[in-house]
Design a protein around this motif. Structure first.
Motif, PDB file in Angstrom:
ATOM      1  N   SER A   1       7.088  -8.293  31.943  1.00 22.19           N
ATOM      2  CA  SER A   1       6.345  -7.031  31.860  1.00 22.19           C
ATOM      3  C   SER A   1       7.143  -5.884  32.466  1.00 22.19           C
ATOM      4  N   VAL A   2       7.803  -6.151  33.602  1.00 25.04           N
ATOM      5  CA  VAL A   2       8.638  -5.125  34.251  1.00 25.04           C
ATOM      6  C   VAL A   2       9.741  -4.669  33.303  1.00 25.04           C
ATOM      7  N   MET A   3      10.397  -5.616  32.656  1.00 27.15           N
ATOM      8  CA  MET A   3      11.478  -5.286  31.732  1.00 27.15           C
ATOM      9  C   MET A   3      10.965  -4.545  30.502  1.00 27.15           C
ATOM     10  N   ALA A   4       9.790  -4.938  30.031  1.00 31.41           N
ATOM     11  CA  ALA A   4       9.213  -4.288  28.851  1.00 31.41           C
ATOM     12  C   ALA A   4       8.958  -2.811  29.115  1.00 31.41           C
ATOM     13  N   ASN A   5       8.520  -2.492  30.322  1.00 33.01           N
ATOM     14  CA  ASN A   5       8.275  -1.094  30.688  1.00 33.01           C
ATOM     15  C   ASN A   5       9.556  -0.270  30.693  1.00 33.01           C
ATOM     16  N   LEU A   6      10.685  -0.949  30.796  1.00 30.86           N
ATOM     17  CA  LEU A   6      11.981  -0.254  30.805  1.00 30.86           C
ATOM     18  C   LEU A   6      12.651  -0.301  29.430  1.00 30.86           C
ATOM     19  N   GLY A   7      11.978  -0.893  28.460  1.00 28.65           N
ATOM     20  CA  GLY A   7      12.542  -0.959  27.125  1.00 28.65           C
ATOM     21  C   GLY A   7      13.393  -2.192  26.865  1.00 28.65           C
ATOM     22  N   TYR A   8      13.265  -3.209  27.755  1.00 26.54           N
ATOM     23  CA  TYR A   8      14.024  -4.442  27.595  1.00 26.54           C
ATOM     24  C   TYR A   8      13.072  -5.586  27.228  1.00 26.54           C
ATOM     25  N   THR A   9      13.662  -6.677  26.773  1.00 28.01           N
ATOM     26  CA  THR A   9      12.861  -7.841  26.411  1.00 28.01           C
ATOM     27  C   THR A   9      13.334  -9.067  27.172  1.00 28.01           C
ATOM     28  N   LEU A  10      12.377  -9.780  27.774  1.00 25.89           N
ATOM     29  CA  LEU A  10      12.662 -11.073  28.393  1.00 25.89           C
ATOM     30  C   LEU A  10      11.655 -12.072  27.844  1.00 25.89           C
ATOM     31  N   SER A  11      12.135 -13.072  27.117  1.00 22.83           N
ATOM     32  CA  SER A  11      11.256 -14.110  26.579  1.00 22.83           C
ATOM     33  C   SER A  11      11.651 -15.464  27.151  1.00 22.83           C
ATOM     34  N   CYS A  12      10.648 -16.319  27.345  1.00 17.53           N
ATOM     35  CA  CYS A  12      10.899 -17.644  27.915  1.00 17.53           C
ATOM     36  C   CYS A  12      10.385 -18.711  26.953  1.00 17.53           C
ATOM     37  N   GLN A  13      11.177 -19.743  26.757  1.00 17.07           N
ATOM     38  CA  GLN A  13      10.831 -20.815  25.833  1.00 17.07           C
ATOM     39  C   GLN A  13      10.977 -22.159  26.536  1.00 17.07           C
TER      40      GLN A  13
END
Length: 502
Positions: free
Chosen positions: A488-500
């Protein structure tokens, strides 16, 4: 000095000292820890003279320096030297427009330039002296430069106290001798120097070093100058310096310095250097000093030799900080190993090619928790302050700032817009390092043994895709919550972090 020849070129290394008054280049060969100077070049650039009251370096001074560096760069290239370390000192520490100068200077020279702190300058000067003189016991070294004066006390190659005072022969000439040389100007300069030494003099009241050395241009000139009033010129004594001061206050006293081979440029700033030396001897309770020709540039060369050895300066600095602040070394090692794994997994996609940046990323991991002893809440801020403001032997100013920036960005809010300008790394690359570091910290928050083989990280531009073996999550519910929060923190900065989970 030994002559240069084709058979030794592959073994040669070079060091360049960008001082406030002069630039010094030394080309040498190191054999079994002993320095064999082969070629030296000195240019009196008078960089400090180009600094105005607002600490802006003049364009004329920049051009003088660039011309000198172009010539020195050609000398280095002529001898096909690959290893050259360039350090800049007081004037460039002070100059507010240093980045503009450094761009021009590095282009002219062809090698990167490091700005080192006053304490690091003092340490390297000391190493140059004690290793050249092969000192094994207690030693004191003083070095009066154009803009600063370094004082170091140590035992063998280990420093016990080191300091850099904001006083030099050029800055004191401008401040106290611009209207002439007389007893009044000497008194004002001496009192000012004594004031600056007031806070450190107590370190020397009970110390009795076996060897006391003065080094660099001011000291060399003073050893020449005392030939005007004494037959003994192999040591500086306070009484002799006071007699020299009296001589220089006479009409045409300064002009007499030419009789002992001191040129006009050096003679103009020597009274200020003399006043500082007198203050040093009084404040530090010194009876006599011996001259040593080795100084900062020799210390840099010895340091280059040490870099790949077990006794590496940075390793000792790291271990000292970890002991001082009771860092959990097993945890630090785990974070470092995770950072290294992520570096290798993303290096191709993110163009992570710099060995230097990788090393600093790992050093940040080793020192990330130094601030916990001060306060556990927001400890990363305390850690960052320590790393930015401590005297870290083996690191230059840009490197300390990078360590501090990585650490302060490691948890909670990531203030991307507040990232400082650091010459050795772009904002884009710095952001990538911080994102890797944050992820490594999160995965080690549980402080449990981590099997890094269970982790795989892929990146594509702004996207990070973390694959985790399901065995990792047998008891890792909190870690998954932390990863979701980070996403969520990264999304607010325009980045994407996904976990699989696989």
């Amino acid at each position: 000095m030994t002559s240069l020849n084709a058979d030794t070129q592959s073994e040669l290394i070079a060091a360049l000292d960008l001082g406030s008054n002069s630039f010094h280049l030394i080309i040498a060969r190191l054999n079994a820890g002993k320095l064999e100077p082969l070629h030296k070049v000195k240019h009196r650039v008078r960089l400090r003279a180009g600094l105005n009251k607002a600490n802006e370096l003049s364009y004329e001074a920049m051009l003088r320096a660039a011309s000198s560096l172009k010539e020195m760069g050609a000398t280095i290239k002529t001898h096909q030297i690959k290893k050259c370390r360039v350090v800049a000192t007081h004037t460039l520490r002070e100059a507010v427009n240093r980045n503009a100068f450094l761009s021009l200077a590095e282009y002219s020279l062809g090698f990167p330039i490091e700005i080192i702190s006053g304490s690091e300058e003092a340490r390297l000067i000391y190493q140059g002296v004690v290793r050249s003189e092969e000192i094994k016991d207690s030693c004191l070294v003083v070095d009066i430069g154009g803009g600063s004066t370094e004082i170091v006390l140590g035992e063998g190659t280990d420093t016990q106290y080191r300091d850099s005072k904001n006083m030099g022969c050029i800055s004191f000439t401008e401040r106290y001798f611009s209207k002439g040389v007389n007893q009044k100007s000497f008194k004002r300069a001496e009192v000012s120097a004594l004031q600056k030494l007031e806070q450190c003099s107590h370190h020397f009241r009970t110390s009795h070093p076996n060897k006391v050395f003065a080094t660099s241009g001011t000291a060399k000139a003073l050893f020449k100058a005392i030939g005007l009033i004494s037959e003994t010129t192999d040591r500086l004594e306070l009484n002799t310096l006071l007699k020299l001061q009296h001589l220089l206050c006479q009409i045409d006293g300064v002009s007499k310095l030419s009789l002992v081979g001191i040129d006009e440029a050096r003679a103009m700033v020597l009274p200020a250097g003399l006043a500082i030396m007198i203050a040093l001897m009084k404040s530090l309770n010194l009876t006599a000093l011996t001259f040593c020709s080795a100084a900062l540039r020799e210390g840099v060369l010895f340091e280059m030799e040490q870099q790949n050895k077990q006794g590496d300066t940075r390793l000792r600095t790291r271990q000292h900080l970890q002991r001082l602040y009771n860092v959990d070394r097993r945890q630090a090692q785990q974070i470092a190993e995770t950072c290294e794994l992520f570096w290798h997994q993303t290096s191709k996609s993110w163009s992570l090619t710099s060995t230097k940046l990788k090393t600093l990323l790992l050093e940040a991991a080793y020192l990330y928790e130094v601030g916990q002893q001060i306060n556990v809440t927001d400890f990363q801020q305390h850690s960052a302050y320590i790393l930015a403001n401590s005297d870290l032997a083996g690191y230059n100013q840009d490197e300390q700032l990078l360590l501090s920036t990585i650490v302060i960005g490691a948890r909670k809010r990531f203030r991307r817009r507040r990232l400082p300008d650091i010459r050795i790394i772009s904002h884009k690359m710095l952001t990538r390092l911080i994102r890797l570091f944050r992820l490594a910290v999160i995965l080690n928050n549980s402080r449990q043994p981590l099997v890094i083989d269970l982790l795989s990280l892929q990146v594509d531009g702004r996207e990070m895709m973390l694959s985790i073996d399901k065995q990792f999550f047998l008891e890792q519910d909190v870690t998954m919550a932390d990863l979701n929060k980070e996403s969520s923190v990264m999304a607010n900065l325009g980045y994407t972090l996904s976990c699989q989970i696989v």
